[in-house]
Design an enzyme around this catalytic site. Structure first.
Site, PDB file in Angstrom:
ATOM      1  N   GLY A 189       0.849  -1.180   0.000  1.00 45.26           N
ATOM      2  CA  GLY A 189       0.000   0.000   0.000  1.00 45.26           C
ATOM      3  C   GLY A 189       0.887   1.232   0.000  1.00 45.26           C
ATOM      4  N   GLU A 213       9.743  -5.098   6.358  1.00 45.00           N
ATOM      5  CA  GLU A 213      10.824  -4.481   5.593  1.00 45.00           C
ATOM      6  C   GLU A 213      11.864  -3.888   6.530  1.00 45.00           C
ATOM      7  OE1 GLU A 213      11.550  -1.485   1.815  1.00 45.00           O
ATOM      8  OE2 GLU A 213       9.613  -1.456   2.843  1.00 45.00           O
ATOM      9  N   TYR A 225      20.041  12.717  -0.563  1.00 46.92           N
ATOM     10  CA  TYR A 225      19.416  13.964  -0.139  1.00 46.92           C
ATOM     11  C   TYR A 225      20.275  15.175  -0.529  1.00 46.92           C
ATOM     12  CZ  TYR A 225      15.906  11.406   2.509  1.00 46.92           C
ATOM     13  OH  TYR A 225      14.867  10.581   2.865  1.00 46.92           O
ATOM     14  N   ASP A 264       5.026  -7.292   4.943  1.00 42.66           N
ATOM     15  CA  ASP A 264       4.397  -5.974   4.803  1.00 42.66           C
ATOM     16  C   ASP A 264       4.892  -5.227   3.563  1.00 42.66           C
ATOM     17  OD1 ASP A 264       6.955  -5.206   5.600  1.00 42.66           O
ATOM     18  OD2 ASP A 264       6.239  -3.695   7.024  1.00 42.66           O
TER      19      ASP A 264
END
Length: 379
Positions: A189, A213, A225, A264
């Protein structure tokens, strides 16, 4: 004394009894109400017929169930009393024990010791009553009494034996919702959709091996970043390698003490996110590498995608308060949502179940959780 206001998932042992009317049906109805409002029925004891104790009345049928629930002790007793009332139990007319359609008591609440004006856990006289201890021994023989410091089998050893009723038992929730019949379930999701929460609940309730995970420090993340254009490709490749390695190792290895595996995430996540991050040429190369690795992985028997609107996702993200997620924007979530939608529409290899959980709270609302289970099991 333990705090009864925490929100962790609890192992609640509940004693059930009935000595009026169709006693077997009353036990079945009570267990079903408990499943619908409190939590799944994980274990059930034998059912014992016992003479009424402390008053003159019909024989009782007594049993005990183990329920998993996030509800605290006060919420639990409130729910049990509501069930009793709805099933026709009337308040005592005096201080003496009386016949009852249904009697529901918290016997143990994990290892908590609770003492309030309205609730005493463990039940103060449980260790003196064979109609409580014999059923409890069936499903928690090695569990320690948090006050007396003895196991249930030790405490019941001096009590009079009881005979189980043959051919009758309370059904387990796993029979009604046989999730465990699947070997491998992947739950995915968008960010904040509740995939880890659902994975955790299912793994606890159905005795599954849980694969979550890993979020180990990635050496490319700080570099990404600083210079996204330069480091996006090595970052996505490192994520892909980590996910491939974890799924290869943990899903392929069977756990003799678990009935199935639930994760998950699935490696498809890498494909969705990389398409957003990478330039067109980089993504083309990445996809070729992905496809080679994907062929080697165990495929889930069921791929569950939890859908929520972007507004709801942002609310969930804000509630959990992770610093690295605070700058996530709806436009980014929308891109991820679209990526999953495109993939799901084009996918023919996997069995996929899309569940809209936008208006559901399957963590705090048992009815919503059961609705998700039903959706998972729909043909």
């Amino acid at each position: 004394m333990n705090n009864i206001q925490d929100n962790h998932n609890h192992k609640i042992f509940i004693a059930l009894g009935s000595n009026l009317g169709d006693r077997k049906q009353h036990l079945l109805d009570a267990a079903r109400h408990i499943e619908q409002r409190l939590g799944l029925v994980i274990k059930t004891a034998g059912v014992y017929e016992v003479p009424a104790a402390g008053f003159t009345g019909g024989d009782f049928l007594n049993t005990c169930v183990l329920v998993h629930s996030h509800k605290n002790a006060q919420e639990t007793i409130d729910i049990l009393q509501e069930i009793e009332c709805e099933m026709g139990r009337v308040p005592r007319s005096g201080t003496a024990y009386e016949d009852r359609v249904i009697d529901l008591d918290i016997v143990l609440f994990g290892d908590q010791i609770i003492s309030t004006d309205h609730l005493q856990v463990p039940h103060l006289r449980m260790h003196e009553r064979n109609f409580v201890m014999r059923p409890l021994e069936d499903i928690a023989d090695k569990m320690m009494h948090p006050v007396l410091g003895k196991s249930m089998i030790e405490l019941s050893s001096h009590l009079a034996p009881l005979e189980k009723i043959a051919g009758f038992e309370i059904p387990l929730s796993r029979k009604r919702y046989p999730i465990q019949n699947l070997n491998f379930i992947a739950v995915e999701g968008n960010i904040g959709s509740g995939k880890t929460s659902l994975t955790h609940k299912l793994s606890e309730d159905f005795n599954a091996k849980q694969v979550l995970e890993r979020f180990a420090d990635n050496p490319f993340l700080p570099l990404f970043y600083e210079d996204k254009e330069r480091y996006s490709f090595p970052l996505e490749m490192s994520f892909l390698a980590d996910r491939y390695q974890q799924l290869s190792d943990e899903v392929a290895q069977l756990d003799l003490f678990k009935e199935f595996t639930i994760a998950d995430y699935y490696v498809i996540k890498s494909l969705i996110f990389s398409k957003i991050t990478l330039q067109k040429e980089e993504y083309s190369l990445y996809k070729r590498l992905f496809n080679m690795m994907y062929k080697e992985l165990v495929k889930p028997d069921l791929y569950v995608y939890l859908y929520q609107t972007e507004d709801r996702l942002l609310e969930n993200i804000k509630k959990r308060g992770r610093d690295y997620e605070k700058n996530i924007e709806a436009s980014y979530l929308s891109k991820i949502q679209q990526g999953y939608a495109d993939y799901i529409r084009s996918q023919q290899e996997l069995k996929i179940k899309v569940i809209d959980v936008t208006d559901l709270d399957f963590v705090n609302n048992q009815e919503d959780y059961l609705m998700v289970l039903e959706k998972i099991l729909e043909d």
